[in-house]
Each structure stands twice: as structure tokens, then as C-alpha cells.
Design a protein around this motif. Structure first.
Motif, mmCIF file in Angstrom:
data_model
loop_
_atom_site.group_PDB
_atom_site.id
_atom_site.type_symbol
_atom_site.label_atom_id
_atom_site.label_comp_id
_atom_site.label_asym_id
_atom_site.label_seq_id
_atom_site.Cartn_x
_atom_site.Cartn_y
_atom_site.Cartn_z
ATOM 1 N N ASP A 381 0.923 -1.423 -0.135
ATOM 2 C CA ASP A 381 0.033 -0.028 -0.026
ATOM 3 C C ASP A 381 0.916 1.295 0.079
ATOM 4 N N ARG A 382 1.962 1.239 0.779
ATOM 5 C CA ARG A 382 2.647 2.425 0.924
ATOM 6 C C ARG A 382 3.679 2.626 -0.464
ATOM 7 N N GLY A 383 4.022 1.428 -1.067
ATOM 8 C CA GLY A 383 4.656 1.615 -2.351
ATOM 9 C C GLY A 383 3.779 2.080 -3.333
ATOM 10 N N ILE A 384 2.384 1.479 -3.473
ATOM 11 C CA ILE A 384 1.496 2.175 -4.324
ATOM 12 C C ILE A 384 1.429 3.513 -4.046
ATOM 13 N N ARG A 385 1.048 3.981 -2.998
ATOM 14 C CA ARG A 385 1.035 5.494 -2.655
ATOM 15 C C ARG A 385 2.273 6.213 -3.036
ATOM 16 N N ARG A 386 3.309 5.963 -2.937
ATOM 17 C CA ARG A 386 4.575 6.420 -3.203
ATOM 18 C C ARG A 386 4.730 6.534 -4.688
ATOM 19 N N SER A 387 4.234 5.626 -5.378
ATOM 20 C CA SER A 387 4.406 5.529 -6.886
ATOM 21 C C SER A 387 3.241 6.444 -7.420
ATOM 22 N N ASN A 388 2.216 6.620 -6.877
ATOM 23 C CA ASN A 388 1.233 7.578 -7.222
ATOM 24 C C ASN A 388 1.682 8.982 -7.072
ATOM 25 N N VAL A 389 2.343 9.219 -5.917
ATOM 26 C CA VAL A 389 2.705 10.420 -5.845
ATOM 27 C C VAL A 389 3.713 10.980 -6.775
ATOM 28 N N GLU A 390 4.584 9.988 -7.138
ATOM 29 C CA GLU A 390 5.813 10.189 -8.260
ATOM 30 C C GLU A 390 5.146 10.655 -9.643
ATOM 31 N N GLY A 400 2.376 21.767 -15.360
ATOM 32 C CA GLY A 400 2.286 23.029 -14.530
ATOM 33 C C GLY A 400 1.031 23.373 -13.745
ATOM 34 N N LYS A 401 0.451 22.198 -13.484
ATOM 35 C CA LYS A 401 -0.979 22.344 -12.661
ATOM 36 C C LYS A 401 -0.721 21.552 -11.394
ATOM 37 N N GLY A 402 -1.153 21.736 -10.318
ATOM 38 C CA GLY A 402 -1.148 21.017 -9.127
ATOM 39 C C GLY A 402 -0.266 21.438 -8.023
ATOM 40 N N PHE A 403 0.607 22.519 -8.221
ATOM 41 C CA PHE A 403 1.696 23.414 -7.498
ATOM 42 C C PHE A 403 0.915 24.804 -7.132
ATOM 43 N N TYR A 404 1.195 25.084 -5.857
ATOM 44 C CA TYR A 404 0.912 26.539 -5.682
ATOM 45 C C TYR A 404 1.873 27.060 -4.785
ATOM 46 N N LEU A 405 2.203 28.284 -4.598
ATOM 47 C CA LEU A 405 3.069 28.813 -3.575
ATOM 48 C C LEU A 405 2.178 29.444 -2.359
ATOM 49 N N ASN A 406 2.736 29.174 -0.894
ATOM 50 C CA ASN A 406 2.458 29.954 0.109
ATOM 51 C C ASN A 406 3.474 30.819 0.482
ATOM 52 N N PHE A 407 3.133 31.597 1.299
ATOM 53 C CA PHE A 407 4.134 32.642 2.094
ATOM 54 C C PHE A 407 3.924 32.841 3.347
ATOM 55 N N GLN A 408 4.925 32.622 4.207
ATOM 56 C CA GLN A 408 4.858 32.828 5.650
ATOM 57 C C GLN A 408 5.539 33.783 5.865
ATOM 58 N N PRO A 409 5.291 35.060 6.552
ATOM 59 C CA PRO A 409 5.804 36.250 6.998
ATOM 60 C C PRO A 409 6.962 35.972 8.093
ATOM 61 N N ILE A 410 8.046 36.923 7.730
ATOM 62 C CA ILE A 410 9.175 36.710 8.966
ATOM 63 C C ILE A 410 9.459 37.967 9.499
ATOM 64 N N ARG A 411 8.972 38.200 10.881
ATOM 65 C CA ARG A 411 9.125 39.568 11.613
ATOM 66 C C ARG A 411 10.637 39.838 11.797
ATOM 67 N N ASN A 412 11.202 41.131 11.552
ATOM 68 C CA ASN A 412 12.505 41.734 12.042
ATOM 69 C C ASN A 412 12.024 42.220 13.625
ATOM 70 N N ILE A 413 12.853 41.487 14.341
ATOM 71 C CA ILE A 413 12.593 41.832 15.728
ATOM 72 C C ILE A 413 13.366 43.426 15.910
ATOM 73 N N LEU A 432 -5.227 12.928 -6.379
ATOM 74 C CA LEU A 432 -4.599 12.660 -4.882
ATOM 75 C C LEU A 432 -5.053 13.714 -3.625
ATOM 76 N N GLY A 433 -5.566 14.878 -4.368
ATOM 77 C CA GLY A 433 -5.720 15.886 -3.458
ATOM 78 C C GLY A 433 -4.644 16.741 -2.705
ATOM 79 N N PRO A 434 -4.812 17.166 -1.569
ATOM 80 C CA PRO A 434 -3.598 17.913 -1.055
ATOM 81 C C PRO A 434 -2.384 16.699 -0.598
ATOM 82 N N VAL A 435 -1.325 17.159 -0.865
ATOM 83 C CA VAL A 435 -0.159 16.019 -0.527
ATOM 84 C C VAL A 435 0.921 17.013 0.247
ATOM 85 N N SER A 436 1.202 16.479 1.487
ATOM 86 C CA SER A 436 2.156 17.172 2.274
ATOM 87 C C SER A 436 3.411 17.263 1.891
#
Length: 639
Positions: A381-390, A400-413, A432-436
Motif C-alpha cells: 500500500d505504501r509503495g503504491i501510494r509512493r508511486s502515485n505521488v511520483e 504546470g498544474k497541481g502546485f501553488y505557493l504559500n508565503f509565511q511572513p518573517i518579523r524583523n525584531i 490525490l488531493g492535498p499532498v504534504s
């Protein structure tokens, strides 16, 4: 009426030898070789029935009339089928046709179908052959069907040449030349046969063509591993693709040489090469006539059989032999091998099969290396999941589809503003939906896609900054991008800088982050690349410091502008953990390196980061990762 049979008989003998050699030698089991096998068999019986038909006509007085007609009609069927099969063989060889698409090519087979119908109904119209009695003597006469036969053959010969010419870039030059030679030879043979109808010459032309094709039908060089003389990884993929619709069980034994690198470095190259050749010879011999052997990578081999009893004996034989010394002229070596055994019944996704085997061996604990084990359902099962993700990764990179960018702000103390932000890649596909990132990043690394992924993030980040220059007026100084591939060091990051230059982004607007492991994977190249890029204006952050095994002095010699202390140090709530975080931050500050406290989630953690002398803080306490529009709104509110 006397036919000259000598040339045809000689051709039949030669073709018999060629065919016997072809079937004795083990060939790659793809549809092209199978089609060539059909071609050889058809050619043999075509010549045989040509001789038999001519003999029956010459001796019509002594033979039953129906036998003469039957033998010659069989010859006509085979004579018409041979060029059609040759055309199909050429189409398979060039990649124009495969098992799935052959039904769509039915118009090409209409001429043969019409001719076959005429042959089978010869009894009513006698277009091909008729036996009659004239003046008390049986006479055999040939009709216009022979001309139709030649026209049909000419059509398929011409079509074969057109296909070979159209797809000439898909085949080797020698194969294309052979196709052209075959078309020329058959054309000349047909012409001579028309000019000299009583001299059987078609068999000569057929034999010459088959002989030439047989030489070019040797297993292609790109299918063979030169060191072991086994089929390679590309051949394995092609083999599994051919069995997508197989409904039986396939038994597999993967052999991984655990001490491959140790053996290679302990002896001369010639001796080691001989061991690999002997190993490949052993696998080829032990699987002969009952399956197939492939070399998947330097250390990994795969044997496939369709017989359960053979599977068990193979397993025992390999284990018995692999543990014995492998001798060369000068010395011997002991190989340590892991045997991974699997029974496959689903072949719809060939890459899943390969992925499961690789994952099972790669995840094996060190203490179990060198043992035998079977792949269980959880691993499957894990191998099939890995192959599907690949598969999803490759598709998303290509489309060019399936990826997007997020931005996390960084504070200058020091300034209190949000002067930086980290770019975070996210994956969300229809299948697959969202993939971590914790799942798809390691897979991208293992299958060689991580550099392409990094370059895509750089490109999209530059595109985002190009579209939103107003962010700089809101206080943003730069965006940081994670580099996960050490391959960037080998080409002095020329591709990175050219990508940034294409969008007109100033180098000062980008920071590249890398972990301890990546930074020290090729220390000299990393230092050269980093200093070169720093001279151009780029900055570097060391990410997740504290999770690896690097020491501060080794990393200090690399030109990092800032070190990001990992969240496990920031979140430490015991006395030892707090002291470690505070002292680490102060030490780095005294070394002249800025410190970023990562993963700050509470007021207490934020206060500790500020008190320790950290320059920046990042975490959910200030903001979660935001999409592009939300990030712009955030910067607008906090400018």
C-alpha cells in the motif's frame, strides 16, 4: 509446365536455419519480437507451400485435383499475409502501432480482407486456380487472382516503406536501412517473378529480407546493460508495459548487493567488472527459459518468472550461490545480498511495481540487510501510494498544474516590521488531493525530480515579485526559497541566476535556504557556489539548524547570512532545552551570524526569541502560511 524449384528449396533451407537460430536465442519479450516471430513462421510456410503448390501443378495428372487447389489456395493466403505482417512488424518497430491502437488501424487491413474473401470463394469464381479436364487430361490453370495478389503485396510493401520513412527518427539507422533494402528487394523479386513465372524467386527475396531483418532484430543496445549483459531498467519498464493486461501472477525476486561500494573500492576495476559480468551471467542462466532477468540499478537486480515452483527454486538457488565467493583472476569477493520477493497480480501501473520493490528495500532496517523477506500488504500500500505521488509529481511538473505557493511572513525584531517571507511549495492534485511536503519532497529527491522542482519554485517566485512590485513599498525586502537539491552546486547555479535574470528581479530580493545535510553534502562545491552567488548579491539562510549532525565551525566557514534555529529548540520547555536555545542563539550572534527563531507559536516563545538576541522570528504566532492574495493583504495591514 515445369517450375524451377532449386532456388526456392535453397531459400527454405536457409530460412529454416535462420528461424531456428532466432527461436533458440532468447529475445526481448516485446510485441515487435513476437511479430517478427510470426513473420518468420509465415515466411517459412509461404515458401513451403509455394514449393508444394508448384510441385502439385507439375504433377497434376497423378494427384487429386482438390489437393492441388487446396495447397495453392493455402499458398495464396500466406503469400498475401506475409507483406501485411511485414507492414505490421514495421509499424510496431517504429512505434506507430501497439496492442491498444492496432484496432484503430483497421483500414490498412481491408485489402488483405478483400483478397482473403476472394481466395476463400475461389470455388465459385476460379479467379486464382482451377482444375479442368481437356481432351481427357487434367489441366491446372491460374486466373487473374495472381495479379491481384501482386497488387496487394505491392500495397503493403509500399506502406511499409512509407511508415519506416515517416517514423525513421524512432528507429536505429541500421533498422531503417534494412527496411528500405527489404522494400527494394521484394519489389525487384515481384518484378522478376512476373517476368519469369516458371522460375520461383519470391522465396529468395523473402529469405534475403528475413535474414537482414534478423540481424537488426538483435536486442537494441539501449535495452542492454553493458557491464552485466542483462536487460536494463528501460527494458524492465518496457517489459512491464507489455504485461499491463496480464491476468495471471508474476513472481519477482529483487536482489540488492548491500556491500557493492565496498567491494568496488577494494579491488581493481577489471576484477570488479568481471564479478559483475559473472553475476549477470549467473542470473541469465538461472532464469533461462523460465523468466527474465533485469539490472535495475548498479546494486539492484530483478528476476521475473510466471511459475510458482520455479520461483521457490530460484530463491533457494540465488541465496545458495550469492553467499559463495565470486572469484576473479587475482582475488575473490564475498557479496552480501538482500532478497526481496513479491507476487504481483496487478500490472495496470508498471511504475507502482518498481516503486514498491525499491521502497521495500530502501526502508529495510540496517540490521535486516542481507536477509530474505517478502513484501507484505502494508508495504504494498505504501509503495503504491509512493508511486502515485511520483506519477502526480511528474504530471504536475509537465503540465504546470497541481502546485501553488504559500508565503509565511518573517518579523524583523529590530525594526518590528515584516521584512522577509518564506516561500512554501504546496501540492494539490485532482487525483490525490492535498499532498504534504513531508511526503512529496523526499519522493522528488529519490526519483531525481527535486532540482526541477526547485527551479520551478524559483521561477514562480520571481514571477510573483514581478507582478507585485508594490510589496517592496510595504516593507518587504526579500523572499526566501528552499533549495533541496545538491545538484545546484555542480553547475555553479548558472540555471538559477539565468532564471532570476529572465524576470528582471534584483538578486537582493531573493534568499536561498538549505539544510545542514544539503550544505555539507558537497562542501567544496557548496562553498564555491555560495560565495560566487553572494558576490552577485544573493543571500543564504541555513535552515533547520539543530536537526542534523553538523558543527557550528564547519557551517561558519560557509557564507550563511542567517541561521534558522529549528522549532524543537524553540519549543523546548525544560531547563536544559531553554539553556541550549539561549546559548546557541547568543553564540551564533557573537560569530556575526543573524539568528531566526522558527516555529514561534506563543507569546512566551516570542519573548524568549527576542531576549536571546535573535534577529528574526517566524511562526504561527504571527501568521500561518498564506496564499498570494492573502499575503499581499497581510503586508498591506502591517506595513
Amino acid at each position: 509446365m515445369n517450375y524451377v524449384l532449386d532456388y526456392e528449396i535453397c531459400s527454405l533451407i536457409i530460412l529454416s536455419v535462420v528461424g531456428l537460430r532466432f527461436f533458440i536465442l532468447k529475445r526481448f519479450p516485446d510485441h515487435t519480437c513476437r511479430m517478427f516471430s510470426v513473420l518468420i513462421v509465415t515466411a517459412f510456410f509461404d515458401i513451403f507451400f509455394d514449393i508444394a503448390g508448384a510441385f502439385s501443378i507439375d504433377h497434376i495428372a497423378a494427384l487429386p485435383g482438390w489437393l492441388c487447389v487446396f495447397v495453392n489456395l493455402i499458398f495464396y493466403i500466406l503469400q498475401a499475409a506475409l507483406p501485411m505482417i511485414m507492414m505490421t512488424f514495421v509499424a510496431f518497430l517504429c512505434g506507430m502501432l501497439d496492442v491498444q491502437s492496432i484496432k484503430r488501424a483497421w483500414p490498412l487491413y481491408v485489402p488483405y480482407g478483400v483478397l482473403l474473401l476472394l481466395i476463400l470463394t475461389n470455388h465459385w469464381h476460379h479467379y486464382f486456380i482451377a482444375v479442368s479436364v481437356q481432351n481427357g487430361v487434367k489441366v491446372c490453370s491460374l486466373g487473374v487472382g495472381t495479379l491481384l495478389e501482386y497488387l496487394c503485396s505491392g500495397f503493403y510493401v509500399a506502406t511499409s516503406f512509407v511508415i519506416a520513412y515517416r517514423y525513421r527518427n524512432q528507429i536505429e539507422l541500421s533498422q531503417y536501412n534494412t527496411m528500405a533494402f527489404a522494400v527494394f528487394t521484394i519489389s525487384i523479386t515481384i518484378l522478376l517473378q512476373v517476368m519469369f513465372p516458371f522460375c520461383l524467386l519470391t522465396g529468395v527475396g523473402i529469405t534475403i529480407c528475413v535474414l537482414m531483418m534478423c540481424f537488426t532484430m538483435q536486442d537494441p543496445a539501449d535495452m542492454l546493460d553493458s557491464a552485466s549483459k542483462m536487460f536494463n531498467y528501460r527494458a524492465l519498464e518496457r517489459f512491464l508495459n507489455n504485461y499491463r493486461s496480464y491476468d495471471g501472477t508474476m513472481y519477482m525476486i529483487a536482489v540488492d548487493i548491500c556491500n557493492y561500494n565496498n567491494v568496488r573500492t577494494s579491488m581493481p576495476l577489471a576484477s570488479f567488472s568481471k564479478i559483475i559480468r559473472d553475476l549477470g551471467h549467473f542470473f541469465n542462466v538461472v532464469i533461462y527459459k523460465s523468466g527474465w532477468a533485469f539490472r535495475m540499478s548498479d546494486t539492484r537486480f530483478l528476476l521475473i518468472t510466471f511459475h510458482e515452483r520455479k520461483f521457490q527454486s530460484l530463491r533457494n538457488t540465488i541465496r545458495y550461490r550469492i553467499n559463495k565467493p565470486w572469484k576473479t583472476d587475482e582475488r575473490s569477493a564475498l557479496l552480501s545480498a538482500t532478497l526481496c520477493c513479491s507476487r504481483q497480480t496487478d500490472f495496470s501501473e508498471p511504475k507502482n511495481i518498481i516503486g514498491v520493490i525499491n521502497m521495500a528495500i530502501d526502508e529495510l532496517p540496517k540490521e535486516r540487510q542481507g536477509s530474505d523477506f517478502d513484501i507484505d500488504n502494508d508495504c504494498l500500500d505504501r509503495g503504491i501510494r509512493r508511486s502515485n505521488v511520483e506519477k502526480a509529481l511528474r504530471h504536475s511538473l509537465a503540465s504546470g498544474k497541481g502546485f501553488y505557493l504559500n508565503f509565511q511572513p518573517i518579523r524583523n525584531i529590530k525594526t518590528g516590521g515584516f521584512t522577509h517571507a518564506e516561500v512554501l511549495l504546496r501540492m494539490d492534485t485532482e487525483e490525490l488531493g492535498p499532498v504534504s511536503p513531508r511526503e512529496f519532497i523526499p519522493i522528488a529527491v529519490s526519483c531525481g525530480l527535486i532540482r526541477e522542482l526547485d527551479l520551478m519554485v524559483v521561477s514562480r517566485t520571481c514571477e510573483f515579485l514581478q507582478k507585485h512590485p508594490e510589496l517592496f513599498a510595504m516593507g518587504l525586502k526579500s523572499l526566501s526559497i528552499n533549495l533541496s537539491s545538491p545538484e545546484h552546486f555542480t553547475d555553479q547555479a548558472a540555471t538559477l541566476t539565468s532564471t532570476v535574470r529572465k524576470y528582471g528581479i534584483e538578486p537582493e530580493r531573493l534568499i536561498f535556504e538549505m539544510t545542514e545535510t544539503i550544505a555539507l553534502s558537497n562542501y567544496t562545491a557548496a562553498e564555491t557556489m555560495m560565495r560566487s552567488m553572494k558576490n552577485r548579491g544573493y543571500s543564504f539562510f541555513l535552515d533547520d539548524f539543530g536537526t542534523g549532525y553538523a558543527n557550528i565551525l564547519a557551517l561558519r566557514s560557509l557564507p550563511f547570512n542567517c541561521v534558522k534555529l529549528d522549532r524543537f529548540l524553540v519549543h523546548a520547555d525544560d531547563c536544559t532545552g531553554r539553556i541550549l536555545f539561549d546559548e546557541m542563539a547568543r553564540l551564533l550572534s557573537r560569530l556575526g551570524v543573524d539568528v531566526l527563531a522558527e516555529g514561534v507559536e506563543t507569546e512566551e516563545q516570542n519573548a524568549r526569541a527576542a531576549a536571546s538576541g535573535s534577529s528574526y522570528v517566524q511562526g504561527f504566532y504571527y501568521s500561518q502560511p498564506l496564499n498570494g492574495d492573502s499575503f499581499i493583504e497581510f503586508m498591506e495591514k502591517n506595513k
